[in-house]
Motif scaffolding. Structure first.
Motif, short mmCIF file in Angstrom:
data_model
loop_
_atom_site.label_atom_id
_atom_site.label_comp_id
_atom_site.label_asym_id
_atom_site.label_seq_id
_atom_site.Cartn_x
_atom_site.Cartn_y
_atom_site.Cartn_z
N PRO A 39 -4.08 -50.81 22.74
CA PRO A 39 -4.33 -51.02 24.17
C PRO A 39 -5.63 -50.36 24.62
CG PRO A 39 -2.66 -49.36 23.86
CD PRO A 39 -2.96 -49.92 22.51
N VAL A 40 -6.45 -51.10 25.33
CA VAL A 40 -7.73 -50.59 25.80
C VAL A 40 -7.53 -49.39 26.72
CG1 VAL A 40 -9.80 -51.15 27.15
CG2 VAL A 40 -8.87 -52.81 25.53
N PHE A 41 -6.56 -49.50 27.62
CA PHE A 41 -6.28 -48.38 28.52
C PHE A 41 -5.94 -47.12 27.73
CE2 PHE A 41 -3.27 -45.79 30.97
CZ PHE A 41 -4.09 -45.42 32.02
N GLY A 42 -5.15 -47.25 26.69
CA GLY A 42 -4.79 -46.11 25.87
C GLY A 42 -5.99 -45.48 25.19
N LEU A 43 -6.91 -46.30 24.73
CA LEU A 43 -8.12 -45.79 24.10
C LEU A 43 -9.04 -45.12 25.10
CD1 LEU A 43 -8.80 -48.69 21.61
CD2 LEU A 43 -7.72 -46.49 21.14
N ILE A 44 -9.04 -45.60 26.33
CA ILE A 44 -9.80 -44.94 27.40
C ILE A 44 -9.20 -43.58 27.68
CG2 ILE A 44 -10.38 -45.04 29.86
CD1 ILE A 44 -10.64 -48.11 29.46
N VAL A 45 -7.87 -43.49 27.68
CA VAL A 45 -7.21 -42.21 27.88
C VAL A 45 -7.56 -41.23 26.75
CG1 VAL A 45 -4.94 -41.06 27.95
CG2 VAL A 45 -5.35 -43.11 29.31
N VAL A 46 -7.64 -41.73 25.52
CA VAL A 46 -8.03 -40.89 24.38
C VAL A 46 -9.40 -40.27 24.65
CG1 VAL A 46 -8.68 -40.93 21.94
CG2 VAL A 46 -6.59 -42.06 22.69
N GLY A 47 -10.37 -41.08 25.03
CA GLY A 47 -11.70 -40.56 25.33
C GLY A 47 -11.71 -39.63 26.53
N GLY A 48 -10.98 -40.00 27.55
CA GLY A 48 -10.90 -39.15 28.75
C GLY A 48 -10.24 -37.82 28.48
N ALA A 49 -9.21 -37.83 27.66
CA ALA A 49 -8.53 -36.58 27.31
C ALA A 49 -9.46 -35.65 26.54
CB ALA A 49 -7.28 -36.88 26.48
N THR A 65 -12.06 -33.07 18.84
CA THR A 65 -12.25 -34.39 18.23
C THR A 65 -11.19 -34.67 17.18
OG1 THR A 65 -14.63 -34.25 18.64
CG2 THR A 65 -13.90 -35.86 17.02
N LYS A 66 -10.89 -33.68 16.33
CA LYS A 66 -9.89 -33.90 15.27
C LYS A 66 -8.49 -34.11 15.83
CE LYS A 66 -11.23 -30.24 12.95
NZ LYS A 66 -11.34 -29.17 11.94
N VAL A 67 -8.10 -33.29 16.79
CA VAL A 67 -6.73 -33.39 17.33
C VAL A 67 -6.54 -34.70 18.08
CG1 VAL A 67 -5.13 -32.39 19.02
CG2 VAL A 67 -6.33 -30.91 17.40
N ILE A 68 -7.48 -35.05 18.93
CA ILE A 68 -7.33 -36.27 19.73
C ILE A 68 -7.49 -37.52 18.86
CG2 ILE A 68 -8.20 -37.52 21.74
CD1 ILE A 68 -6.67 -34.91 22.34
N THR A 69 -8.37 -37.46 17.86
CA THR A 69 -8.48 -38.58 16.92
C THR A 69 -7.16 -38.86 16.25
OG1 THR A 69 -10.82 -38.20 16.48
CG2 THR A 69 -9.59 -39.35 14.78
N ALA A 70 -6.46 -37.82 15.86
CA ALA A 70 -5.20 -37.97 15.12
C ALA A 70 -4.11 -38.67 15.94
CB ALA A 70 -4.70 -36.60 14.67
N SER A 71 -4.23 -38.68 17.25
CA SER A 71 -3.18 -39.29 18.07
C SER A 71 -3.09 -40.80 17.86
CB SER A 71 -3.40 -38.97 19.55
OG SER A 71 -4.58 -39.57 20.02
N VAL A 72 -4.21 -41.46 17.60
CA VAL A 72 -4.20 -42.92 17.46
C VAL A 72 -3.53 -43.34 16.14
CG1 VAL A 72 -5.62 -45.00 17.38
CG2 VAL A 72 -6.21 -43.15 18.96
N PRO A 73 -3.95 -42.81 14.98
CA PRO A 73 -3.22 -43.19 13.77
C PRO A 73 -1.78 -42.68 13.75
CG PRO A 73 -5.07 -41.75 13.22
CD PRO A 73 -5.14 -42.04 14.68
N LEU A 102 -8.12 -45.37 12.29
CA LEU A 102 -8.71 -44.03 12.28
C LEU A 102 -10.13 -44.02 12.85
CD1 LEU A 102 -8.17 -41.09 11.56
CD2 LEU A 102 -9.01 -41.57 9.28
N PRO A 103 -11.01 -44.93 12.44
CA PRO A 103 -12.35 -44.92 13.04
C PRO A 103 -12.34 -45.24 14.54
CG PRO A 103 -12.34 -46.26 11.05
CD PRO A 103 -10.92 -45.88 11.34
N VAL A 104 -11.41 -46.03 14.98
CA VAL A 104 -11.31 -46.36 16.41
C VAL A 104 -10.94 -45.10 17.19
CG1 VAL A 104 -10.09 -47.73 18.14
CG2 VAL A 104 -10.70 -48.75 15.95
N GLY A 105 -9.93 -44.39 16.70
CA GLY A 105 -9.55 -43.14 17.35
C GLY A 105 -10.67 -42.13 17.33
N PHE A 106 -11.38 -42.04 16.19
CA PHE A 106 -12.49 -41.11 16.08
C PHE A 106 -13.60 -41.46 17.07
CE2 PHE A 106 -16.64 -39.93 14.34
CZ PHE A 106 -16.49 -38.55 14.29
N ALA A 107 -13.93 -42.74 17.17
CA ALA A 107 -15.00 -43.16 18.08
C ALA A 107 -14.67 -42.79 19.52
CB ALA A 107 -15.25 -44.66 17.94
#
Length: 132
Positions: A39-49, A65-73, A102-107
């Motif tokens: 979900p795009v909204f979820g990925l925006i929340v990842v970046g915002g967080a 970066t590592k902790v928040i990246t890990a939430s997506v996978p 993983l790269p999406v969450g990292f980005a």
């Protein structure tokens, strides 16, 4: 890292995890196409967080970066586990699912943390944070 920073990291991890996970988990398995299904909204929340953590906590750029990246996978893996209980053959290529997201969450996390660092540097928030 102090206990308050750890709490903030844990809270934002789960916020990102559920914001990405809940809409993703509701998609029928046979229609999921990663990474488009995220979900795009979820990925925006990842970046915002990541950005807010960088502005408000004493955690380092890479810790955030590592902790928040890990939430997506982790959200994708939670679905793999759940679907695996129902049908063990459903996610036989699950490592590739993780490798795709993983790269999406990292980005998203990297961009958010970078934006937070830049805003903190421009406003002097990083100096105020160090004085605390």
């Amino acid at each position: 890292m102090d206990s308050t920073t750890k709490k903030h990291l844990i809270i934002t991890f789960f916020l990102s995890f559920f914001t990405v996970g809940i809409p993703y988990w509701r998609i029928p398995y046979n229609t999921v196409n990663l990474p488009e299904a995220l979900p795009v909204f979820g990925l925006i929340v990842v970046g915002g967080a990541a950005m807010i953590l960088r502005l408000q906590t004493t955690a380092t750029f890479w810790q955030i970066t590592k902790v928040i990246t890990a939430s997506v996978p982790a959200a994708v893996f939670a679905r793999v586990v759940w679907d695996g209980f129902k049908d063990p053959s459903s996610h036989n290529l699950w490592p590739f699912e993780i490798a795709v997201v993983l790269p999406v969450g990292f980005a998203c996390a990297f961009t958010g943390a970078l934006a937070g660092s830049l805003i903190a540097a421009m406003t002097g928030a990083s100096e105020r944070r160090r004085k605390r």
